[in-house]
Design a protein around this motif. Structure first.
Motif, PDB file in Angstrom:
ATOM      1  N   GLN A  18      36.154 -26.255 -51.543  1.00 23.40           N
ATOM      2  CA  GLN A  18      35.079 -25.830 -52.570  1.00 23.40           C
ATOM      3  C   GLN A  18      36.086 -25.447 -53.688  1.00 23.40           C
ATOM      4  O   GLN A  18      35.411 -25.139 -54.804  1.00 23.40           O
ATOM      5  CB  GLN A  18      34.348 -24.435 -51.918  1.00 23.40           C
ATOM      6  CG  GLN A  18      33.495 -24.771 -50.892  1.00 23.40           C
ATOM      7  CD  GLN A  18      32.684 -23.601 -50.273  1.00 23.40           C
ATOM      8  OE1 GLN A  18      32.438 -22.956 -51.168  1.00 23.40           O
ATOM      9  NE2 GLN A  18      31.998 -23.816 -49.186  1.00 23.40           N
ATOM     10  N   SER A  19      37.163 -25.510 -53.551  1.00 21.97           N
ATOM     11  CA  SER A  19      38.087 -24.953 -54.869  1.00 21.97           C
ATOM     12  C   SER A  19      37.967 -26.204 -55.878  1.00 21.97           C
ATOM     13  O   SER A  19      37.818 -27.325 -55.434  1.00 21.97           O
ATOM     14  CB  SER A  19      39.610 -24.687 -54.344  1.00 21.97           C
ATOM     15  OG  SER A  19      40.154 -25.987 -54.106  1.00 21.97           O
ATOM     16  N   ARG A  20      38.217 -25.920 -57.369  1.00 21.83           N
ATOM     17  CA  ARG A  20      37.912 -26.584 -58.428  1.00 21.83           C
ATOM     18  C   ARG A  20      39.033 -27.919 -58.274  1.00 21.83           C
ATOM     19  O   ARG A  20      38.697 -29.131 -58.314  1.00 21.83           O
ATOM     20  CB  ARG A  20      38.165 -26.041 -59.645  1.00 21.83           C
ATOM     21  CG  ARG A  20      38.079 -26.844 -60.802  1.00 21.83           C
ATOM     22  CD  ARG A  20      38.315 -26.177 -62.178  1.00 21.83           C
ATOM     23  NE  ARG A  20      38.434 -26.886 -63.107  1.00 21.83           N
ATOM     24  CZ  ARG A  20      37.306 -27.187 -64.040  1.00 21.83           C
ATOM     25  NH1 ARG A  20      35.952 -26.481 -63.484  1.00 21.83           N
ATOM     26  NH2 ARG A  20      37.355 -28.018 -65.079  1.00 21.83           N
ATOM     27  N   ASN A  21      40.146 -27.559 -58.144  1.00 17.82           N
ATOM     28  CA  ASN A  21      41.345 -28.634 -57.948  1.00 17.82           C
ATOM     29  C   ASN A  21      41.138 -29.676 -56.723  1.00 17.82           C
ATOM     30  O   ASN A  21      41.379 -30.666 -57.024  1.00 17.82           O
ATOM     31  CB  ASN A  21      42.690 -27.902 -57.904  1.00 17.82           C
ATOM     32  CG  ASN A  21      43.302 -27.682 -59.270  1.00 17.82           C
ATOM     33  OD1 ASN A  21      42.743 -27.719 -60.088  1.00 17.82           O
ATOM     34  ND2 ASN A  21      44.478 -27.246 -59.244  1.00 17.82           N
ATOM     35  N   LEU A 138      48.036 -31.620 -54.079  1.00 22.18           N
ATOM     36  CA  LEU A 138      47.073 -31.069 -52.756  1.00 22.18           C
ATOM     37  C   LEU A 138      47.554 -30.187 -52.105  1.00 22.18           C
ATOM     38  O   LEU A 138      46.794 -29.265 -51.589  1.00 22.18           O
ATOM     39  CB  LEU A 138      47.338 -32.600 -52.077  1.00 22.18           C
ATOM     40  CG  LEU A 138      45.946 -32.502 -50.840  1.00 22.18           C
ATOM     41  CD1 LEU A 138      44.688 -32.465 -51.249  1.00 22.18           C
ATOM     42  CD2 LEU A 138      46.293 -33.550 -50.076  1.00 22.18           C
ATOM     43  N   MET A 139      49.021 -29.906 -51.652  1.00 18.62           N
ATOM     44  CA  MET A 139      49.666 -28.873 -50.823  1.00 18.62           C
ATOM     45  C   MET A 139      49.243 -27.549 -51.462  1.00 18.62           C
ATOM     46  O   MET A 139      48.904 -26.463 -50.938  1.00 18.62           O
ATOM     47  CB  MET A 139      50.778 -29.218 -50.553  1.00 18.62           C
ATOM     48  CG  MET A 139      51.354 -30.170 -50.100  1.00 18.62           C
ATOM     49  SD  MET A 139      50.763 -30.196 -48.278  1.00 18.62           S
ATOM     50  CE  MET A 139      51.130 -31.995 -47.543  1.00 18.62           C
ATOM     51  N   VAL A 195      39.034 -37.159 -65.042  1.00 17.42           N
ATOM     52  CA  VAL A 195      38.749 -36.419 -64.013  1.00 17.42           C
ATOM     53  C   VAL A 195      40.041 -35.299 -63.845  1.00 17.42           C
ATOM     54  O   VAL A 195      39.877 -34.046 -63.685  1.00 17.42           O
ATOM     55  CB  VAL A 195      38.425 -36.937 -62.471  1.00 17.42           C
ATOM     56  CG1 VAL A 195      38.475 -35.894 -61.422  1.00 17.42           C
ATOM     57  CG2 VAL A 195      37.108 -37.566 -62.771  1.00 17.42           C
ATOM     58  N   GLY A 196      41.233 -35.726 -63.918  1.00 17.68           N
ATOM     59  CA  GLY A 196      42.575 -35.160 -63.843  1.00 17.68           C
ATOM     60  C   GLY A 196      42.658 -33.974 -64.828  1.00 17.68           C
ATOM     61  O   GLY A 196      43.323 -32.926 -64.518  1.00 17.68           O
ATOM     62  N   VAL A 197      42.336 -34.477 -66.268  1.00 17.24           N
ATOM     63  CA  VAL A 197      42.415 -33.503 -67.025  1.00 17.24           C
ATOM     64  C   VAL A 197      41.736 -32.199 -66.839  1.00 17.24           C
ATOM     65  O   VAL A 197      42.049 -31.056 -67.332  1.00 17.24           O
ATOM     66  CB  VAL A 197      41.761 -34.052 -68.599  1.00 17.24           C
ATOM     67  CG1 VAL A 197      41.724 -33.154 -69.574  1.00 17.24           C
ATOM     68  CG2 VAL A 197      42.817 -35.275 -69.057  1.00 17.24           C
ATOM     69  N   ARG A 198      40.779 -31.929 -66.013  1.00 18.01           N
ATOM     70  CA  ARG A 198      39.878 -30.964 -65.840  1.00 18.01           C
ATOM     71  C   ARG A 198      40.378 -30.008 -64.614  1.00 18.01           C
ATOM     72  O   ARG A 198      40.197 -29.036 -64.622  1.00 18.01           O
ATOM     73  CB  ARG A 198      38.429 -31.409 -65.402  1.00 18.01           C
ATOM     74  CG  ARG A 198      37.335 -32.043 -66.402  1.00 18.01           C
ATOM     75  CD  ARG A 198      36.301 -32.336 -65.919  1.00 18.01           C
ATOM     76  NE  ARG A 198      35.558 -31.139 -65.907  1.00 18.01           N
ATOM     77  CZ  ARG A 198      34.264 -31.277 -65.192  1.00 18.01           C
ATOM     78  NH1 ARG A 198      33.947 -32.093 -64.689  1.00 18.01           N
ATOM     79  NH2 ARG A 198      33.902 -29.834 -65.096  1.00 18.01           N
TER      80      ARG A 198
END
Length: 424
Positions: A18-21, A138-139, A195-198
């Motif tokens: 549920q975390s944004r990243n 990811l880690m 997507v990655g910029v966010r």
């Protein structure tokens, strides 16, 4: 004590997925995987359709592999120095540009081999920076209590996208031509960059040192963990014969024993389905001895090779391939969980780069040597040798005390060696 229970309950309620990243990483990985899985089909037929040979296809493939292997460790240093999500964004933009140019020369019928080699090399260079940054981010995005489940969900989504992308790639190449599929791959990289910029910066950036100093520091961290380099040595062998050689020997065996390309496609599909099934299993399973269960999964990779060598019927080979795919995910999720638990976040990308270099460095050699070995020793003998190599490498690593002793730590300690996840 009450505070501790409240904190744990809160962590379980929120959950790493549920975390944004974490959510954005899954979206970015799935989007780019759809295009990346379709691209090899388009690339091969783009070369063959213009009169290129199998040797040309191999040359372009090697041009994409060599820069990745050579620059993995540099990519690890960069990913440990800079915000990892921005490293991923830039690498995706570079890949988007390379694939767009590839598509352009195919669509305009101006294909030259040297151009394709350059485009593939640029894409390989981007992989060298993207992979360590992706693993490190990811880690950093998941806590220890939910790491196994989060990694299993991530890999299940990734594998599903790769299966769908490969199937879609074949259909689109047949219907619209390879140029448009390559253009689609470029578009998926571009969308993944958006997507990655966010994403957000994960934690506090560390102070920079010299390149050589940071490379040495990463190497010291890597070699200082016996369990780490032992498993990497195991998978240097497993990947060389279980991945590199299998791609060649399996295709040869399918051509001689079954109905050629059609049945070989069935076998590879079973392997892909097995990875999805394995990921779903690992969402629920939580083995306590992480490395024993993980590295033992490599034994399943020997099954398709043994089935081919024994002259088993197609159904048995497909079942063996399915189990091999499950074994890949059993290892991958347990391995990622171990790294999340044991490796400091600020050093993870460098260690991931050394790990990738060691694990995959021999894979191209295995693929290159498989054909000549089969010609010289015979296909069955070569398949049995590859089977024995996987079993022997796994047995040796299971004899290492540090591997056998590695256990999952209690879930209530979520900090890990790198501190709590998320921005500090």
């Amino acid at each position: 004590m009450n505070t501790s229970r409240t904190s744990t309950a809160s962590t379980v309620k929120v959950g790493p997925w549920q975390s944004r990243n974490y959510r954005l990483q899954i979206a970015s990985a799935v989007i780019s995987a759809l295009g990346t899985a379709a691209a090899p089909v388009a690339s091969a037929f783009a070369i063959l359709d213009t009169g290129g040979s199998g040797t040309a296809v191999g040359l372009v493939s090697a041009a994409g592999t060599v820069p990745a292997v050579l620059f993995f460790v540099i990519g690890g240093v960069v990913a440990d120095r800079l915000p990892r999500h921005l490293v991923i964004v830039v690498a995706n933009l570079v890949s988007a540009l390379a694939q767009a140019l590839f598509a352009l020369v195919v669509l305009t019928h101006t294909v030259k081999l040297w151009q394709l080699v350059i485009f593939a090399a640029v894409n390989g260079l981007a992989i060298a920076f993207r992979m360590p940054a992706t693993e490190g981010l990811l880690m950093r995005s998941v806590d220890r209590a939910h790491a196994s489940k989060a990694f299993a969900i991530f890999r299940t989504g990734l594998n599903g996208a790769q299966v769908a992308g490969a199937a879609l790639g074949g259909v689109l190449v047949a219907g619209f031509g390879p140029g448009w599929v390559l253009a689609l791959d470029a578009a998926t990289f571009l969308l993944a960059s958006v997507v990655g910029v966010r994403m957000q910066v994960e934690g506090r950036l560390r102070k920079r040192a010299g390149l050589v100093t940071e490379l040495r520091e990463g190497w010291t961290e890597f070699t200082g963990r016996r369990w780490l380099w032992s498993v990497v040595a195991q998978f240097a062998v497993v990947n060389a014969v279980g991945v590199g050689a299998f791609a060649v020997l399996g295709a040869l065996a399918a051509d001689r024993q079954f109905d050629g390309a059609r049945d070989w496609g069935f076998i590879l599909s079973c392997d892909a389905i097995g990875m999805i099934v394995g990921g779903l299993l690992m969402v629920r399973l939580r083995p306590q001895r992480l490395l024993v269960s993980g590295t033992s999964g490599a034994l399943l990779l020997a099954l398709p090779l043994a089935a081919f060598a024994a002259g088993a019927p197609l159904l048995v080979v497909c079942a063996a391939s399915l189990l091999a795919g499950i074994g890949v995910e059993i290892f991958s999720v347990n391995w990622m969980t171990t790294l999340r638990q044991e490796v400091p976040h600020e050093k993870f990308s460098r260690i991931a780069a050394y790990e990738a270099l060691g694990s995959f460095g021999l894979t191209p050699l295995g693929a290159a040597a498989a054909g000549p070995a089969a010609d010289r020793l015979g296909l069955d003998r070569t398949l049995w040798f590859a089977t024995g190599a996987i079993v022997a490498a796994t047995a040796l690593v299971l004899a290492v005390p540090d591997v056998r002793k590695m256990k999952r730590e209690p879930d209530d300690d979520t900090a890990g060696p790198g501190g709590p996840p998320g921005p500090r």
